[in-house]
Scaffold this motif. Structure first.
Motif, PDB file in Angstrom:
ATOM      1  N   ARG A  31      -6.561   7.249  -8.360  1.00 42.85           N
ATOM      2  CA  ARG A  31      -6.282   7.081  -6.730  1.00 42.85           C
ATOM      3  C   ARG A  31      -6.790   7.739  -5.721  1.00 42.85           C
ATOM      4  O   ARG A  31      -6.789   7.181  -4.846  1.00 42.85           O
ATOM      5  CB  ARG A  31      -4.609   7.250  -7.041  1.00 42.85           C
ATOM      6  CG  ARG A  31      -3.964   6.518  -5.732  1.00 42.85           C
ATOM      7  CD  ARG A  31      -2.457   6.971  -5.773  1.00 42.85           C
ATOM      8  NE  ARG A  31      -1.775   6.250  -4.392  1.00 42.85           N
ATOM      9  CZ  ARG A  31      -1.138   5.177  -4.531  1.00 42.85           C
ATOM     10  NH1 ARG A  31      -1.082   4.687  -5.748  1.00 42.85           N
ATOM     11  NH2 ARG A  31      -0.584   4.690  -3.379  1.00 42.85           N
ATOM     12  N   GLU A  84      -8.648   6.366  -2.468  1.00 37.76           N
ATOM     13  CA  GLU A  84      -8.214   6.507  -1.027  1.00 37.76           C
ATOM     14  C   GLU A  84      -9.417   7.227  -0.310  1.00 37.76           C
ATOM     15  O   GLU A  84      -9.742   7.056   0.999  1.00 37.76           O
ATOM     16  CB  GLU A  84      -7.116   7.215  -1.258  1.00 37.76           C
ATOM     17  CG  GLU A  84      -5.813   6.590  -1.792  1.00 37.76           C
ATOM     18  CD  GLU A  84      -4.498   7.272  -1.981  1.00 37.76           C
ATOM     19  OE1 GLU A  84      -4.585   8.424  -1.627  1.00 37.76           O
ATOM     20  OE2 GLU A  84      -3.549   6.707  -2.372  1.00 37.76           O
ATOM     21  N   MET A 133     -10.208  -5.345   1.446  1.00 35.14           N
ATOM     22  CA  MET A 133      -9.596  -4.865   2.318  1.00 35.14           C
ATOM     23  C   MET A 133     -10.174  -4.770   3.735  1.00 35.14           C
ATOM     24  O   MET A 133     -11.186  -4.280   3.831  1.00 35.14           O
ATOM     25  CB  MET A 133      -8.916  -3.488   2.217  1.00 35.14           C
ATOM     26  CG  MET A 133      -8.197  -2.814   2.855  1.00 35.14           C
ATOM     27  SD  MET A 133      -7.779  -1.033   2.478  1.00 35.14           S
ATOM     28  CE  MET A 133      -6.491  -1.325   1.623  1.00 35.14           C
ATOM     29  N   PHE A 146      -6.259  -4.126   8.137  1.00 29.61           N
ATOM     30  CA  PHE A 146      -5.294  -3.815   7.334  1.00 29.61           C
ATOM     31  C   PHE A 146      -5.350  -2.388   7.006  1.00 29.61           C
ATOM     32  O   PHE A 146      -4.132  -1.828   6.879  1.00 29.61           O
ATOM     33  CB  PHE A 146      -5.415  -4.430   5.922  1.00 29.61           C
ATOM     34  CG  PHE A 146      -4.634  -4.370   4.877  1.00 29.61           C
ATOM     35  CD1 PHE A 146      -3.420  -5.257   4.811  1.00 29.61           C
ATOM     36  CD2 PHE A 146      -4.579  -3.299   3.881  1.00 29.61           C
ATOM     37  CE1 PHE A 146      -2.300  -5.090   3.959  1.00 29.61           C
ATOM     38  CE2 PHE A 146      -3.582  -3.180   3.099  1.00 29.61           C
ATOM     39  CZ  PHE A 146      -2.369  -4.029   2.842  1.00 29.61           C
ATOM     40  N   TYR A 147      -6.416  -1.996   6.863  1.00 32.81           N
ATOM     41  CA  TYR A 147      -6.404  -0.246   6.602  1.00 32.81           C
ATOM     42  C   TYR A 147      -5.916   0.197   7.747  1.00 32.81           C
ATOM     43  O   TYR A 147      -5.197   1.350   7.785  1.00 32.81           O
ATOM     44  CB  TYR A 147      -7.980   0.127   6.682  1.00 32.81           C
ATOM     45  CG  TYR A 147      -8.128   1.558   6.261  1.00 32.81           C
ATOM     46  CD1 TYR A 147      -8.005   2.532   5.141  1.00 32.81           C
ATOM     47  CD2 TYR A 147      -8.549   2.358   7.543  1.00 32.81           C
ATOM     48  CE1 TYR A 147      -8.044   3.807   4.893  1.00 32.81           C
ATOM     49  CE2 TYR A 147      -8.454   3.900   7.468  1.00 32.81           C
ATOM     50  CZ  TYR A 147      -8.351   4.526   6.082  1.00 32.81           C
ATOM     51  OH  TYR A 147      -8.333   5.950   6.124  1.00 32.81           O
ATOM     52  N   GLU A 176      -3.614  -0.554   9.934  1.00 27.67           N
ATOM     53  CA  GLU A 176      -1.901  -0.476   9.584  1.00 27.67           C
ATOM     54  C   GLU A 176      -1.144   0.123   8.770  1.00 27.67           C
ATOM     55  O   GLU A 176      -0.264   0.623   8.758  1.00 27.67           O
ATOM     56  CB  GLU A 176      -1.669  -2.311   9.767  1.00 27.67           C
ATOM     57  CG  GLU A 176      -1.831  -2.941  10.924  1.00 27.67           C
ATOM     58  CD  GLU A 176      -1.824  -4.351  10.777  1.00 27.67           C
ATOM     59  OE1 GLU A 176      -1.066  -4.849   9.621  1.00 27.67           O
ATOM     60  OE2 GLU A 176      -2.058  -5.273  11.697  1.00 27.67           O
ATOM     61  N   ASN A 177      -1.938   0.554   7.549  1.00 28.04           N
ATOM     62  CA  ASN A 177      -1.363   0.757   6.435  1.00 28.04           C
ATOM     63  C   ASN A 177      -2.292   2.097   5.790  1.00 28.04           C
ATOM     64  O   ASN A 177      -1.549   2.750   4.842  1.00 28.04           O
ATOM     65  CB  ASN A 177      -1.421  -0.076   5.316  1.00 28.04           C
ATOM     66  CG  ASN A 177      -0.801  -1.488   5.739  1.00 28.04           C
ATOM     67  OD1 ASN A 177       0.736  -1.673   5.248  1.00 28.04           O
ATOM     68  ND2 ASN A 177      -1.366  -2.687   5.973  1.00 28.04           N
ATOM     69  N   PHE A 184      -3.503   4.222   1.622  1.00 27.08           N
ATOM     70  CA  PHE A 184      -2.652   4.220   0.316  1.00 27.08           C
ATOM     71  C   PHE A 184      -2.783   2.787  -0.331  1.00 27.08           C
ATOM     72  O   PHE A 184      -2.068   2.991  -1.574  1.00 27.08           O
ATOM     73  CB  PHE A 184      -1.224   4.831   0.753  1.00 27.08           C
ATOM     74  CG  PHE A 184      -1.207   6.110   1.796  1.00 27.08           C
ATOM     75  CD1 PHE A 184      -1.913   7.341   1.002  1.00 27.08           C
ATOM     76  CD2 PHE A 184      -0.984   5.935   3.123  1.00 27.08           C
ATOM     77  CE1 PHE A 184      -2.069   8.417   2.002  1.00 27.08           C
ATOM     78  CE2 PHE A 184      -1.094   6.938   3.768  1.00 27.08           C
ATOM     79  CZ  PHE A 184      -1.604   8.644   3.057  1.00 27.08           C
ATOM     80  N   GLU A 185      -2.863   1.803   0.273  1.00 26.27           N
ATOM     81  CA  GLU A 185      -2.833   0.662  -0.314  1.00 26.27           C
ATOM     82  C   GLU A 185      -3.967   0.145  -1.157  1.00 26.27           C
ATOM     83  O   GLU A 185      -3.954  -0.886  -1.879  1.00 26.27           O
ATOM     84  CB  GLU A 185      -2.370  -0.447   0.629  1.00 26.27           C
ATOM     85  CG  GLU A 185      -1.137  -0.237   1.418  1.00 26.27           C
ATOM     86  CD  GLU A 185       0.154  -0.658   0.493  1.00 26.27           C
ATOM     87  OE1 GLU A 185       0.042  -1.633  -0.195  1.00 26.27           O
ATOM     88  OE2 GLU A 185       0.925   0.205   0.640  1.00 26.27           O
ATOM     89  N   ILE A 186      -4.832   0.734  -0.954  1.00 21.39           N
ATOM     90  CA  ILE A 186      -6.262   0.814  -1.754  1.00 21.39           C
ATOM     91  C   ILE A 186      -6.231   0.617  -3.462  1.00 21.39           C
ATOM     92  O   ILE A 186      -6.726  -0.256  -3.914  1.00 21.39           O
ATOM     93  CB  ILE A 186      -7.424   1.646  -1.169  1.00 21.39           C
ATOM     94  CG1 ILE A 186      -8.811   1.161  -1.441  1.00 21.39           C
ATOM     95  CG2 ILE A 186      -7.432   3.036  -1.771  1.00 21.39           C
ATOM     96  CD1 ILE A 186      -9.402   0.376  -0.691  1.00 21.39           C
ATOM     97  N   LYS A 234      -3.538  -0.235  -5.035  1.00 26.00           N
ATOM     98  CA  LYS A 234      -2.938  -1.494  -5.421  1.00 26.00           C
ATOM     99  C   LYS A 234      -3.829  -2.766  -5.590  1.00 26.00           C
ATOM    100  O   LYS A 234      -3.880  -3.642  -6.515  1.00 26.00           O
ATOM    101  CB  LYS A 234      -1.593  -1.782  -4.530  1.00 26.00           C
ATOM    102  CG  LYS A 234      -0.739  -0.817  -4.533  1.00 26.00           C
ATOM    103  CD  LYS A 234       0.358  -1.338  -3.532  1.00 26.00           C
ATOM    104  CE  LYS A 234       1.468  -0.358  -3.490  1.00 26.00           C
ATOM    105  NZ  LYS A 234       2.683  -0.610  -2.433  1.00 26.00           N
ATOM    106  N   LEU A 235      -4.800  -2.568  -4.470  1.00 28.31           N
ATOM    107  CA  LEU A 235      -5.928  -3.693  -4.714  1.00 28.31           C
ATOM    108  C   LEU A 235      -7.049  -3.615  -5.572  1.00 28.31           C
ATOM    109  O   LEU A 235      -7.506  -4.617  -6.376  1.00 28.31           O
ATOM    110  CB  LEU A 235      -6.598  -3.888  -3.426  1.00 28.31           C
ATOM    111  CG  LEU A 235      -5.756  -4.294  -2.179  1.00 28.31           C
ATOM    112  CD1 LEU A 235      -6.552  -3.942  -0.875  1.00 28.31           C
ATOM    113  CD2 LEU A 235      -5.346  -5.571  -2.245  1.00 28.31           C
TER     114      LEU A 235
END
Length: 378
Positions: free
Chosen positions: A111, A115, A360, A364-365, A367-368, A371-373, A375-376
């Motif tokens: 992870r 990130e 991504m 989107f990056y 805004e978020n 940390f969501e990377i 999940k994708l």
């Protein structure tokens, strides 16, 4: 080349491959060694403090050599960013902010790694979008295969990646630290011991690699090959050493003794499972249908996968370890037709109609955050 054309970056332990989504002729635009050279001292013959790729290889005698990636994992982020920057700006000669990017990564990438990659590409390179693709999935994608096992014999590690309908099955993935670079080191030791020459793999790895690619093969039956091998099958290889002097070495049983380490790593003084053992673990699953689908589509990829005899030897080993009751469908091992399979798989993916949905975006990056990377792309 249009501004919206995707840039493909496939960087492994030994090589970086780069190009565009229009590179559909199976070859990346750029293939360079993934190494950084730092000047040992102030030397009038050197014009820079840092050398990258081929220039580092050329001047290695005067440099401290560093590898940004070790055993498939990025271990020096500053050097890796330097490598990416040089490829994008100096080799491909594009502005990163004008192009979507697709990067390949090993299938069990952490992870933190994902990130960190997102942070560098969105914040430092300002890319409009980013897609990270597992190398095993990409390698099968290059051949139009969506279910099977990618056996990646890379420079830094061997990965066995089961893929089902285009998705890597992380819980079944296997790896061993024994790799193509280990074969090179093993061969350098064998040649040094036999010839009396000091063939240090760090300084001569391009020469050792060429010997490996030109002469080495996998024996169908190792013990039998040891008995039957004769001097008539030896080769003499000529090369120029670091001092510019002409040298030669005789390559005999090393031709098959070195690759045998893939199946018997202890021959190289390594305590790792053999290649056949980790592949077997990938398709020994309770679901019989899935087992048969995976076993019937085992694809070798990566630099050392092109060793003559490797596919048939691996298939023989797997068949001897598997009963027809366990696996009713015939085990089939093949070699990818693509020298740069993961890169080519990236090209195929970047040309898909839904590529933008697989990536991504910068918005989107922003805004978020990074940390969501995971999940994708995990």
């Amino acid at each position: 080349m249009g501004d919206n054309e995707a840039v493909i970056l496939d960087c492994g332990t030994c090589l970086c491959r780069a190009g565009f989504s229009s590179d559909t002729e199976n070859s990346p635009r750029i293939v360079i060694p993934n190494i950084i050279g730092i000047s040992k001292s102030k030397n009038l013959s050197l014009t820079e403090e840092r050398y990258i790729g081929d220039s580092a290889l050329t001047n290695r005698k005067e440099l401290n050599i560093r590898f940004p990636i070790e055993h498939g994992h990025i271990t020096n982020w500053d050097d890796m960013q330097l490598m990416w920057q040089a490829i994008i700006r100096d080799k491909l000669r594009v502005k990163a902010s004008n192009h979507p990017f697709l990067l390949t990564q090993i299938c069990n990438s952490s992870r933190y790694n994902l990130e960190k990659i997102a942070e560098i590409f969105f914040e430092n390179f300002d890319v409009p979008s980013l897609c990270i693709m597992p190398t095993g999935v990409a390698s099968l994608q290059a051949s139009g295969i969506d279910t099977g096992i990618a056996v990646e014999i890379g420079g830094g590690a061997c990965f066995c990646v089961p893929v089902h309908h285009g998705y890597g099955l992380r819980h079944l993935q296997q790896r061993t630290e024994f790799s193509g670079r280990d074969l090179t080191w093993t061969l350098s030791k064998m040649i040094s011991k036999k010839s009396g020459l000091k063939m240090d793999a760090l300084f001569y790895f391009d020469i050792i690699d060429s010997i490996k690619e030109k002469y080495c093969y996998c024996a169908k039956h190792y013990k039998q090959e040891c008995k039957l091998f004769s001097k008539e099958r030896e080769f003499v290889h000529y090369f120029t050493d670091m001092n510019g002097d002409s040298k030669s070495v005789t390559i005999g049983m090393e031709q098959f003794q070195c690759p045998e380490s893939l199946f018997q790593p202890r021959l190289s003084e390594k305590e790792f499972p053999g290649l056949h053992e980790i592949v077997l673990k990938c398709f020994k699953v309770e679901d019989d249908t899935l087992m048969n689908e995976l076993a019937s589509n085992i694809v070798l990829c990566g630099g050392s996968s092109f060793l003559p005899g490797l596919a048939s030897r691996l298939q023989n080993e797997l068949e001897s370890m598997t009963s027809t009751e366990e696996c009713s469908k015939k085990i089939n091992v093949s070699v990818t037709p693509f020298q740069h399979a993961a890169f080519q798989g990236g090209v195929v993916t970047a040309n898909c109609a839904d590529f933008s949905q697989m990536s991504m975006s910068k918005e989107f990056y922003d805004e978020n955050g990074p940390f969501e990377i995971a999940k994708l792309f995990r």
